[in-house]
Design an enzyme around this catalytic site. Structure first.
Site, mmCIF file in Angstrom:
data_model
loop_
_atom_site.group_PDB
_atom_site.id
_atom_site.type_symbol
_atom_site.label_atom_id
_atom_site.label_comp_id
_atom_site.label_asym_id
_atom_site.label_seq_id
_atom_site.Cartn_x
_atom_site.Cartn_y
_atom_site.Cartn_z
ATOM 1 N N TYR A 197 -6.709 -9.177 11.076
ATOM 2 C CA TYR A 197 -5.329 -9.133 11.537
ATOM 3 C C TYR A 197 -5.276 -9.904 12.971
ATOM 4 O O TYR A 197 -6.386 -9.836 13.641
ATOM 5 C CB TYR A 197 -5.101 -7.694 11.718
ATOM 6 N N GLU B 82 0.863 -1.298 0.061
ATOM 7 C CA GLU B 82 0.000 -0.136 0.075
ATOM 8 C C GLU B 82 1.146 1.292 -0.130
ATOM 9 O O GLU B 82 2.146 1.221 0.352
ATOM 10 C CB GLU B 82 -0.834 -0.031 1.264
ATOM 11 N N ASN C 280 -12.171 -1.421 -1.151
ATOM 12 C CA ASN C 280 -11.502 -1.994 0.222
ATOM 13 C C ASN C 280 -12.127 -1.678 1.354
ATOM 14 O O ASN C 280 -12.316 -0.285 1.402
ATOM 15 C CB ASN C 280 -10.168 -1.460 0.130
ATOM 16 N N GLU C 281 -12.648 -2.740 2.219
ATOM 17 C CA GLU C 281 -13.027 -2.356 3.510
ATOM 18 C C GLU C 281 -14.226 -1.263 3.413
ATOM 19 O O GLU C 281 -14.123 -0.261 4.085
ATOM 20 C CB GLU C 281 -11.992 -1.931 4.586
ATOM 21 N N GLU D 103 -5.833 -9.415 3.662
ATOM 22 C CA GLU D 103 -5.171 -8.569 4.624
ATOM 23 C C GLU D 103 -4.910 -9.647 5.698
ATOM 24 O O GLU D 103 -6.097 -9.830 6.198
ATOM 25 C CB GLU D 103 -5.656 -7.294 4.604
ATOM 26 N N GLN E 166 2.213 -6.142 5.532
ATOM 27 C CA GLN E 166 2.298 -5.749 4.154
ATOM 28 C C GLN E 166 3.804 -5.939 3.740
ATOM 29 O O GLN E 166 4.683 -6.322 4.724
ATOM 30 C CB GLN E 166 2.246 -4.241 3.929
HETATM 31 O O1 AHR Z 1 -2.817 -2.841 6.383
HETATM 32 C C1 AHR Z 1 -3.154 -1.550 6.929
HETATM 33 C C2 AHR Z 1 -4.872 -1.167 6.771
HETATM 34 O O2 AHR Z 1 -5.512 -2.237 7.388
HETATM 35 C C3 AHR Z 1 -5.685 -1.045 5.247
HETATM 36 O O3 AHR Z 1 -5.258 0.097 4.583
HETATM 37 C C4 AHR Z 1 -6.862 -1.255 5.467
HETATM 38 O O4 AHR Z 1 -7.315 -1.977 4.477
HETATM 39 C C5 AHR Z 1 -6.906 -2.274 6.918
HETATM 40 O O5 AHR Z 1 -7.738 -1.757 7.665
#
Ligand code: AHR
Length: 513
Positions: free
Chosen positions: A265, A45, A192-193, A320, A369
């Site tokens: 995450y 990103e 995205n999201e 992600e 990332q």
């Molecule tokens: O990876 C960091 C952020 O986490 C990304 O931009 C977003 O899609 C997620 O919330």
């Protein structure tokens, strides 16, 4: 006894009588789904030093580069055979306007990166630079179009610009900017999201919008096809999964999708405050416990997908995932800089194992990332570069790319820390196209070594060798002063057994006779 039906206990003739801690029963004669190489994808990103400094240093830099792209980073990524790179975001994607990132440098449109540190995004790294980069690496493009603040027209035109083969105005503009052949765009993310940073849309609102994007975000090159990936769930929440999959099951001829994205995450709470290093065993165990929840999450969303898509046409795309830790001291908190320890290598192996076990549904995944951001493969500091423990796991797992999943039965054992009970070991196996049988074993236990025996059905092994990743401590990291504190070393079977030190990951290849 025929070779195929024989049960081979590897080198057991030489093994002492004492029982091993764990016996892996590998059913090499029952290969299953392909472990798609795309589960080893990366995410890059425009965030902190992920692109600028991490990938792009510019053609005039003293750091060795090819047309502005770091040679050391490209070489390291080539070595792990990165299958695809997701770009330009993330939250950034829903504020990205592709026209600002094409054409002569002086006409690039600077903007504020509102999501990540409020810094100036110069747009120096745009469409052409991205494709130059992935072509140097040998990876496929996974481009996310702007649904949150963009329009269907903008996304459609970007696709035309990238892929048109006919001399349309946009194709000619691309040629004028130095690229004759269309860019290859195998994956396209539709936003995205959009339940969060991408516009906080209700699932139904997103679905209506997404259908229009899916209809018009076309690949204009008859020789390629783009797989379209819709936004899916935020962790355990199921609204988007239900809404998108229901809409897909009722779709009309004019649109479809090929994937549903899942973001998850490992955090242990928000805001992220888990330490990158200097943590104790209880913190380690709690973090690993949370990461193992990925399996339940995939089961939950897969069950909904199965209801609407029993043939598993739509992939679950975990685009992600990874450890999100407290920002490194002295860094811009919006840059998401964190160190990467042996714990994170174990976390990576466990998640890759989970994806492999769900190979029929999970066919793309992207760790967050790639460089200098979150659970990165690579950290850079000016001209210096280091490979993280997570990088080494990705390197060791290369043989699993596109290999056939092979069932392994074993007693996971118990690793207890306070009130946290974890499996002591985890393992997967797969058969590669050249016939090699690959076994990956993780010793989750931070305090005890484990001796692993292998019992392989339907496979006649001539030799076994592989790599072992461990470190003096589970919180050990690689630094620019000591780059190889956590680095793999050769390993083989001794007396038919694999010795795994505490907190370690091993990958062993058994060559057929
Ligand atoms: O990876 C960091 C952020 O986490 C990304 O931009 C977003 O899609 C997620 O919330």
């Amino acid at each position: 006894m025929s070779l195929r039906s024989s049960l081979l206990v590897l080198f057991l003739a030489a093994a002492p009588a004492a029982a091993q801690d764990v016996l892996l029963k590998v059913e090499a004669d029952k290969p299953g789904a392909k472990i798609d190489r795309h589960i080893f994808g990366q995410f890059a990103e425009h965030l902190g030093h992920g692109i600028y400094e991490g990938v792009w240093v510019g053609p005039d830099s003293d750091i060795p580069n090819t047309r502005g792209i770091r040679n050391d980073v490209v070489a390291a990524l080539k070595a792990i055979k990165v299958p695809n790179i997701r770009w330009p975001g993330g939250c950034f994607a829903d504020e990205y306007h592709w026209r600002g990132g094409i054409g002569p440098k002086e006409r690039r449109r600077a903007m504020v990166n509102t999501n990540w540190g409020g810094v100036i995004e110069p747009n120096t790294f745009g469409t052409h630079e991205f494709f130059d980069f992935i072509e140097q690496v040998g990876a496929d493009a996974y481009v996310s179009v702007n649904v949150g603040s963009g329009t269907v027209q903008e996304a459609a035109e970007w696709m035309e610009y990238m892929t048109a083969v006919h001399p349309t105005a946009l194709a000619q503009e691309r040629v004028g900017n130095g690229r004759k052949a269309p860019f290859q765009v195998p994956f396209v993310g539709l936003g995205n999201e959009n339940w969060g940073c991408g516009g906080a849309m209700s699932a139904d609102y997103y679905v209506d919008l997404m259908k229009a994007f899916a209809r018009y975000t076309r690949n204009y090159d008859p020789d390629q096809k783009s797989k379209l990936i819709a936004v899916g769930p935020d962790g355990a929440k199921t609204e988007y999964t239900e809404a998108v999959m229901k809409a897909w099951s009722e779709r009309v001829w004019s649109w479809t999708i090929d994937g549903l994205s899942l973001h998850n995450y490992t955090l242990n709470g928000w805001p992220p405050s888990v330490k990158a290093t200097g943590f104790g065993e209880p913190e380690y165990a709690k973090f690993i416990e949370e990461t193992l929840g990925m399996d339940t999450l995939i089961r939950t969303h897969s069950a909904i997908m199965d209801k609407y898509d029993p043939e598993k046409e739509v992939a679950l795309v975990v685009d992600e995932w990874g450890a999100w830790l407290a920002p490194a001291e002295g860094t811009n908190p919006g840059f998401l800089v964190q160190q990467n320890s042996m714990r994170d290598a174990i976390l990576a192996a466990l998640n890759l194992n989970i994806f492999a076990r769900h190979a029929e549904r999970v066919r793309v995944a992207n760790i967050a990332q790639m460089v200098n951001v979150l659970q990165a493969m690579i950290l850079t500091d000016k001209e210096q570069m280091l490979l993280t423990p997570t990088y080494h796991v990705f390197h060791m797992y290369v043989p699993f790319q596109d290999a056939a999943f092979v069932p392994v039965a074993f007693d996971k054992g118990r690793y207890t820390v306070g009130d946290v009970v974890l499996p002591r070991v985890d393992a997967i196996a797969a058969k590669a196209a050249d016939g090699t049988l690959w076994v990956a074993v993780t010793n989750v236990d931070a305090g005890r070594a484990v001796e692993v025996g292998l019992e392989v059905a339907g496979f006649d092994a001539a030799s076994a060798r592989g790599l072992l990743l461990t470190a003096p401590r589970v919180d050990a990291v690689n630094t620019f002063e000591a780059k190889d504190t956590v680095a793999p070393r050769p390993v083989t079977l001794s007396n038919g057994r694999l010795q795994l030190p505490p907190h370690s990951v091993a990958v062993v290849g058994l060559k057929p006779r």
